[in-house]
Design a protein around this motif. Structure first.
Motif, short mmCIF file in Angstrom:
data_model
loop_
_atom_site.label_atom_id
_atom_site.label_comp_id
_atom_site.label_asym_id
_atom_site.label_seq_id
_atom_site.Cartn_x
_atom_site.Cartn_y
_atom_site.Cartn_z
N ASN A 24 0.82 -1.21 0.00
CA ASN A 24 0.00 0.00 0.00
C ASN A 24 0.86 1.26 0.00
OD1 ASN A 24 -2.32 1.54 -0.04
ND2 ASN A 24 -2.77 1.30 2.15
N THR A 25 1.90 1.25 -0.84
CA THR A 25 2.79 2.41 -0.99
C THR A 25 3.06 2.64 -2.47
OG1 THR A 25 4.89 1.19 -0.98
CG2 THR A 25 3.94 1.78 1.18
N SER A 186 -1.50 2.84 -2.50
CA SER A 186 -1.48 2.29 -3.85
C SER A 186 -2.76 1.53 -4.15
CB SER A 186 -0.27 1.36 -4.03
OG SER A 186 -0.44 0.17 -3.27
N ARG A 187 -2.97 1.26 -5.45
CA ARG A 187 -4.13 0.50 -5.90
C ARG A 187 -3.72 -0.47 -7.01
NH1 ARG A 187 -5.48 2.68 -2.06
NH2 ARG A 187 -7.37 3.87 -1.58
N ILE A 188 -4.35 -1.64 -6.98
CA ILE A 188 -4.25 -2.56 -8.10
C ILE A 188 -5.39 -2.24 -9.05
CG2 ILE A 188 -4.30 -4.98 -8.83
CD1 ILE A 188 -1.82 -4.18 -7.25
N THR A 193 -0.66 -1.35 -11.68
CA THR A 193 -0.59 -0.77 -10.33
C THR A 193 -0.47 0.74 -10.43
OG1 THR A 193 0.58 -2.76 -9.58
CG2 THR A 193 0.65 -0.85 -8.13
N LEU A 194 -1.05 1.42 -9.48
CA LEU A 194 -0.94 2.89 -9.37
C LEU A 194 -0.65 3.23 -7.92
CD1 LEU A 194 -2.99 5.65 -11.03
CD2 LEU A 194 -2.88 5.62 -8.54
N SER A 294 -8.84 7.84 -4.90
CA SER A 294 -8.91 7.15 -3.61
C SER A 294 -7.54 6.97 -2.98
CB SER A 294 -9.61 5.80 -3.77
OG SER A 294 -8.88 4.91 -4.58
N ALA A 295 -6.51 6.71 -3.80
CA ALA A 295 -5.15 6.57 -3.24
C ALA A 295 -4.63 7.91 -2.73
CB ALA A 295 -4.20 6.00 -4.30
#
Length: 338
Positions: A24-25, A186-188, A193-194, A294-295
């Protein structure tokens, strides 16, 4: 009430519907690394440097595509105009306090010159990108304590680990009237990935709808996006920022930089470049926008949750937010019932 020592999700807060990356980074995006130097000395030095590196190779020789968004331009960044013109990022993205932009620019330039002897002689110059926020509430900003070697060192110590809160460029920053600083999330998104990293420095207690201060927001992705699409992505940080109560106050520098690691552009490449990019009307593009918002919101909350009460210049204190205060603020902003 105890100060919060964990990240937002550790207290049951959720952000959007997309899953996070493993850590989550921002460094969940393959190849991205972060280095930080923290200056926490005496009674009035509370500042530092944060470096975001798009990949582990030579950043000048292997550039990446990038885009920017200036939500409100009360800032003293360097390098944005060339990104806007050429769509290329050829240096680490450096973050620090307002008066340290010149020193960090010099230190980053020294690093790039050491890595590339041809810069300024047999080839052109290099565009150094530095962003800033004002940490003068806690830091003796007039002392110019950040020096070029601090920037150089932050780049060289870059790794996949990302410290949050009172660290690096976030050491002297404040957010929503509490201690802020560095935060990341971070997001999948489908097969990609972002990630987002922020330095939060906006808002005032009991005045979350009319914040002051600034924020730097850095977005990384491994999706194949062109420079125009990355500019669109950078704009979407606005929505995550708004969810925390910001309205981009007159005196705030709210700036986003987005880059893609999918394609490296050789400094002396072929005359004709060939690219493949995601179509703008592909359904995953909306997911990328959603992930960015959201991130960004979560990264801001993580910067608050990780921060510790800090006393600095002239005895000024910014205290850590409590769980109860955090939940109360967020409920008032988004109508959540935690």
């Amino acid at each position: 009430m105890d100060k919060i020592k964990k990240r937002a999700r550790d207290h049951g807060l959720t952000f959007g519907t997309l899953p996070t990356g493993k850590e989550n980074t921002i460094t969940d995006v393959p190849g991205v690394s972060v280095g930080q130097i923290t200056l926490f000395e005496g009674e009035d030095i509370r500042t530092g440097v944060t470096a975001v590196l798009p990949h582990e190779g030579n950043l000048f020789r292997e550039k990446v595509l990038a885009g920017t968004s200036v939500i409100n331009g009360f800032g003293k960044t360097t390098g944005l105009v060339q990104i806007d013109e050429l769509g290329l990022l050829e240096s680490p993205i450096m973050l620090t306090n307002t008066f340290s932009v010149p020193a960090v620019t010099e230190g980053t330039l020294q690093y790039l010159l050491q890595e590339n002897e041809e810069i300024g002689t047999t080839t052109g110059t290099v565009n150094v990108v530095v962003g800033e926020c004002n940490d003068s509430s806690l830091n003796d900003i007039r002392g110019l304590h950040v020096r070029p070697d601090h920037a150089n060192s932050s780049i060289k110590r870059a790794s996949s680990h990302v410290g949050e809160g009172v660290v690096g460029a976030g050491t002297g920053m404040s957010c929503l009237g509490f201690k802020g600083g560095v935060g990341t999330s971070s997001r999948i998104v489908g097969d990609g990935t972002l990630g987002v990293l922020v330095v939060s420095n906006f808002g005032a207690r009991n005045d979350v709808d009319l914040p002051t201060g600034s924020i730097m927001m850095i977005v990384a992705t491994d999706y194949a996006l062109n420079e125009r699409q990355l500019q669109r992505v950078a704009k979407r940080t606005t929505f995550g920022l708004a969810l925390t109560g910001s309205t981009a106050h007159h005196g705030s520098g709210d700036i986003a930089i987005a880059f893609s690691t999918a394609k490296k552009i050789d400094h002396e490449g072929d005359e004709l470049e060939r690219f493949k990019f995601l179509r703008d009307d592909h359904s995953v593009m909306n997911d990328i926008f959603n992930a960015t918002a959201s991130a960004t919101e979560e990264a801001i909350w993580n910067s608050l949750f990780a921060a510790e009460t800090t006393v600095g210049r002239d005895g000024n204190e910014e205290r850590a937010i409590t769980r109860e205060e955090a939940l109360e603020i967020r409920q008032s902003l988004v109508g959540m019932k935690d």
